[in-house]
Design an enzyme around this catalytic site. Structure first.
Site, short mmCIF file in Angstrom:
data_model
loop_
_atom_site.label_atom_id
_atom_site.label_comp_id
_atom_site.label_asym_id
_atom_site.label_seq_id
_atom_site.Cartn_x
_atom_site.Cartn_y
_atom_site.Cartn_z
N SER A 652 0.63 -0.87 -0.19
CA SER A 652 0.23 0.15 -0.15
C SER A 652 1.15 1.46 -0.21
CB SER A 652 -0.91 0.28 1.28
OG SER A 652 -1.59 -1.21 1.31
N LYS A 692 -8.62 -2.20 7.49
CA LYS A 692 -8.64 -0.42 5.93
C LYS A 692 -9.31 0.36 6.10
CE LYS A 692 -4.05 -2.67 5.18
NZ LYS A 692 -3.19 -2.76 3.47
#
Length: 1012
Positions: A652, A692
């Site tokens: 990410s 997330k």
């Protein structure tokens, strides 16, 4: 947020004390931690109004000490005269050494009348001036209102019976304690000797050039010649010192000089006069030095000082009248006000002027001052003191609220009744859990909720003991105390989750848009403004928040991570989740200490700070970058975090770094990114997706990540760019398509990551998920059950539904709820929302849709009546109306389609009129004109009635016409010479003559004739 444990009411004591000082003192929640005691001191004065009925009260609302203000009365000559100082009830320096003012409020009003006065007259003007008292140029009653342009700092023409309230608001924060000028032990021969310890913190210094080769010339006079060498404005209510020197030159023998320094009060009178030189002889031809070294203690300053002047007296020994005296002077001096530059000590000042109050009336000044006090050693033996509580969340919340005070309606001067009414509103502001009902009524709700959103997270980020990291202690992980969990490589890290997610049936969220967001091609949701609890706030709503030290206004890309420790090679254990930002350059000063010094190199040799040094980052970057943890994002700024976060690794972050390197945005991009690449460079799904998503959602963001569905970007990306003006205009494609290491179809595989259960990558779990997918493909009922589970999980109510199921084991309550719920197509639903099927949000029709439905309905009705020209398009052109009678007659006579909006009045038969008979008209005219006993109606009136019958096609007059005819008849009666004469008015009954007395039956009354 605060130090209270009650979850139903979270009061910020400091801001409550600021806005409502009568609730008592509260420790200032900054990092100035001294053992102190809290104390409220009252001030109550009954001031007598002078002969003119006018006066002035000067308040020092922020002064950290016993001085509250001063009272002046207006004299008949237009000048003010000092009356008395206003102090707290207790002389603080007698018992305490140091002080900090917490809050203060004062009320000025009058409710008493002198003898012989029967009405309470007079008005009050009040203004808070952001300067010192000596800087005011117009102190008249009306001139005060021009001292400031801020409407929240002045009020005018308040009735003296209602009164005004002065509220002290802090002018600065994070201030230290001030020495009070308390007496210190000392022994001297003079019993009147006093020794005090005055404040030396932040003195105010005035530098005055008294003379620059000033030339004096005069003739000798008896007693000497006095001149004012200089006069300058200063401000002082505490001790001061004067230091400097003057140099005199003369060519005249036997000159003698004297010098006097005068401290002048606000009313123009000399408060203190000190001779600094007396009979100083000047020697001709040389420099004669006159030094100044003067100290004025606080106890001698009996009223506010606003100016200083130096007088020089010139004389001559054995001088004769007419002898010439001359000298020249140069030099300067400095006036030091001890503690005068401390915020609030001398500025701002609040002035309350009253006018036209009855002479002899009493004006009452009452208030309360709240302090943090450090007692002197003698009192400390019997007084318990304690440290203040460091609460940065409460402090930042207070700063943000008061930085927006002009928009939140928080004033420094109030009509007393209005201030009393606002107390409930102030309680809402001080209570973080209040629903803000009163603030919503005033229109302040969005601003306060936005401030709460920014200020509340600061507690857990800047002060972890106030709100420990969730589950960190419970799971036995103690990295907050320095024992960082060790990953496989021996370095603590935050892993973004590279494993493939177990569920392949994660569907796109149907309700993709939160209130206040713009949806762009189902790909990104970008807030154009700050969003707080689903409410759209206006741009720049929190200008004061940008002044916080933890706020950064730079370009950045955002990505979430999941902080994990590794127990074994297969089982990661999630502890916490955090949002990170990638910013350009080497900015280790913005990182928490736990991240500093750790970096990883990219393929091009540049560094990424904040990453764990685990090999080489598989990217080619053109510059260095820094990864920092953040707590919030709003507008064009990000709030940095100081949590002890270890260095991170993960795909990410790689995506966010690549995005930052390619496009270099100038402001933080309001979309969080996540994703993973396999060994072949293809995009994979990620684990920890729901964790997330929750991290992004807390900041009002959406999570962009890889998914199993194609997303057609098309031209909508250009639309997104136009809505985000900070981005370059040539961005006409999805930015992911330009990342150098992604496959060509990467952009079509990205969408908003939806909520999903957090799965661990184990073979047993993967086989179980595949079995569920196979069962769902063949069993519609199981497919529906999975859909229900997905709906519960996406909306975050799985736990709530599980608890509800425990309380309703037989599903009786659920069945009743579903049976009584609004169903698609039901009458109640159609009445409220319109028609809609299952799975489709029921909405009322738009204006265009409603008009189209009306056109269709009219067209079908006309078709059933055989009127075939009225099609849906024809009705729309006819202003959505059915054919008029003229249009129908035209179509019946010509068999041609009539033009829309043409009425064809010629084809409509005129209304047939009935002629009324003359007898009918005469009877109506006679009835309207008057009663039968009166004269007959005039012919002109009969003609008027006939016209009415003609207009009405033979019908009688309506109500309006009847009123007009009655008025016409009345006018004609008054000017008609042949009208019937009025009846004579009856005369009052005259009393009957008294009959003569009865003389007898046979006795005749004697008349005058008989007497003749």
């Amino acid at each position: 947020m605060t130090n209270l444990q009650d979850q139903t009411q979270q009061i910020v004591p400091f801001i409550r004390s600021l806005l409502m000082p009568t609730t008592g003192p509260a420790s200032i929640p900054d990092d100035t931690l001294e053992k102190h005691t809290l104390r409220s001191e009252t001030s109550t004065y009954n001031l007598t109004v002078g002969d003119t009925g006018s006066g002035l009260i000067v308040f020092f609302p922020g002064f950290p000490g016993s001085i509250v203000g001063a009272h002046y009365t207006l004299q008949s000559n237009g000048n003010y005269k000092f009356d008395q100082m206003l102090l707290t009830a207790q002389n603080l320096p007698a018992s305490y050494n140091y002080c900090r003012l917490v809050s203060r409020s004062l009320t000025v009003r009058s409710s008493t009348l002198p003898g012989g006065v029967y009405a309470l007259n007079g008005t009050i003007n009040a203004v808070t001036f952001q300067g010192s008292l000596s800087e005011l140029t117009d102190v008249s009653y009306n001139g005060l209102m021009s001292a400031t342009a801020n409407i929240n700092d002045k009020i005018g023409n308040v009735l003296v019976g209602e009164g005004v309230t002065v509220l002290s608001l802090p002018t600065s924060y994070d201030l230290g304690y001030v020495r009070l000028g308390d007496p210190i032990p000392a022994i001297g021969l003079d019993p009147k000797m006093v020794a005090t310890c005055d404040s030396s913190d932040r003195p105010r210094v005035y530098t005055i050039t008294a003379a620059d080769n000033y030339q004096f010339s005069s003739q000798y006079q008896t007693g000497g010649v006095t001149i004012t060498l200089f006069s300058a404005n200063i401000d002082a209510i505490t001790s001061l010192s004067v230091g400097g020197e003057l140099v005199f030159k003369t060519s005249v023998q036997s000159l003698v000089l004297g010098a006097t320094i005068c401290l002048i009060g606000f009313d123009g009178t000399a408060v203190i006069t000190r001779a600094v030189a007396a009979n100083n002889g000047l020697t001709a031809g040389i420099d004669n030095l006159m030094p100044f070294n003067l100290v004025i203690p606080t106890n001698e300053i009996t009223q506010p000082i606003t100016s200083i002047k130096l007088e020089i007296v010139t004389s001559k020994s054995d001088g004769q009248a007419g002898e010439q005296m001359s000298w020249s002077a140069s030099g300067s001096l400095a006036v030091t006000i001890h503690g005068g530059n401390y915020p609030g000590a001398l500025r701002p000042v609040t002035l309350v002027a009253y006018e036209r109050v009855a002479t002899g009336s009493v004006v009452t000044v009452a208030g309360v001052s709240n302090f943090e006090l450090i007692p002197n050693p003698e009192l400390a033996k019997n007084l318990v003191t304690e440290y203040g509580r460091f609460d940065p969340g409460a402090m930042n919340y207070t700063k943000l609220i008061l930085s927006e005070r002009d928009r939140l309606g928080i004033k420094t001067v109030w009509p007393t009744r209005e201030y009393t009414d606002f107390r409930e509103y102030f309680m809402e502001v001080a209570d973080l859990n209040s629903p803000l009902k009163i603030a919503g009524a005033f229109g302040f709700k969005d601003i306060i909720r936005a401030i709460r959103r920014i200020a509340v997270p600061v507690v857990s980020t800047l002060f972890p003991p106030a709100a420990p990291v969730a589950h960190a202690i419970g799971e036995g992980v103690d990295y907050l105390r320095g024992d960082e969990a060790q990953a496989a490589s021996g370095t603590a890290r935050a892993a973004s989750g590279k494993a493939r997610a177990a569920s392949g049936r994660i569907r796109q969220l149907t309700l993709a848009a939160d209130k206040g967001y713009e949806v762009v091609a189902n790909l990104f949701q970008v807030p154009q403004n700050p969003v707080v609890d689903g409410i759209l706030a206006s741009p720049g709503i929190l200008r004061g928040a940008h002044n916080l030290d933890c706020v950064l206004r730079e370009g950045a890309t955002l990505f979430p991570v999941v902080i994990t420790t590794v127990e074994d090679a297969m089982t990661p254990k999630a502890l916490n989740n955090k949002m990170f930002a990638v910013i350009e350059g080497v900015r280790e000063d913005l990182q928490p200490p736990s991240q500093r010094g750790s970096f990883i190199r990219t393929l091009s040799g540049h560094r990424v700070y904040g990453y764990a040094p685990d090999g080489v980052l598989p990217l080619e970057t053109g510059r260095d970058y820094t990864v920092v943890p953040i707590d919030d994002v709003w507008d064009d700024s990000i709030m940095l975090s100081k949590d002890p976060i270890p260095p991170i690794v993960g795909n990410s972050g790689n995506l966010a770094i690549a995005y930052m390197d390619v496009f270099r945005p100038k402001v933080p991009i309001h979309v969080a990114m996540t994703g993973a690449l396999n060994a072949c460079g293809e995009i994979e799904k990620i684990s920890f997706r729901s964790t997330k998503l929750a991290t992004a959602h807390r900041l009002g963001l959406k999570l962009a990540g890889p998914g199993a569905f194609d997303v057609n970007t098309g031209p909508n990306w250009a639309t997104f760019i136009k809505r985000f003006p900070h981005n370059p205009r040539d961005w006409d494609r999805l930015p992911y398509l330009n990342l150098p290491y992604l496959p060509p179809n990467a952009g079509r595989q990205y969408h908003l990551a939806m909520a999903a259960s957090e799965f661990k990558e184990t073979p047993e779990l993967e086989s179980a998920v595949r079995a569920m997918e196979a069962a769902a493909n063949v069993d519609p009922l199981f497919q529906s059950a999975l859909s229900v589970f997905m709906w519960l999980e996406e909306n975050g109510i799985v736990t709530d539904m599980a608890n509800f199921a425990l309380s309703d084991p037989n599903a009786h309550r659920m069945r009743n709820f579903l049976a009584n719920a609004l169903q698609a197509g039901s009458k109640s639903q159609r009445a409220k929302y319109g028609t809609a099927g299952y799975g489709v949000e029921a909405r009322g029709p738009t204006l265009e849709g409603a008009q189209r439905e009306k056109d269709t309905r009219i067209s079908k009705k006309m078709e059933t009546m055989g009127i075939y020209f009225a099609t849906q398009e024809w009705v729309a052109f006819n202003r959505h109306r059915r054919p008029s009678p003229g249009q129908l007659k035209y179509w019946q006579n010509t068999r041609e389609i009539p033009d829309p909006n043409e009425y064809y009045l010629d084809y409509v038969h005129a209304e047939k009129s009935r002629l009324a008979s003359e007898e009918q008209i005469l009877r109506a005219a006679t009835s309207i004109y008057g009663a039968p006993v009166q004269a007959e109606p005039l012919q002109a009136f009969i003609d008027e009635v006939a016209k009415v019958y003609e207009i009405n096609h033979g019908r009688g007059p309506n109500q309006e016409q009847m009123k007009d005819l009655l008025l016409t008849a009345m006018e004609m009666k008054h000017r008609n010479p042949r009208r019937a004469p009025p009846k004579p008015k009856p005369k009052p009954n005259a009393p009957t003559q008294r009959p003569p007395g009865r003389l007898g039956r046979w006795i005749r009354t004697v008349s005058d004739e008989d007497l003749e």
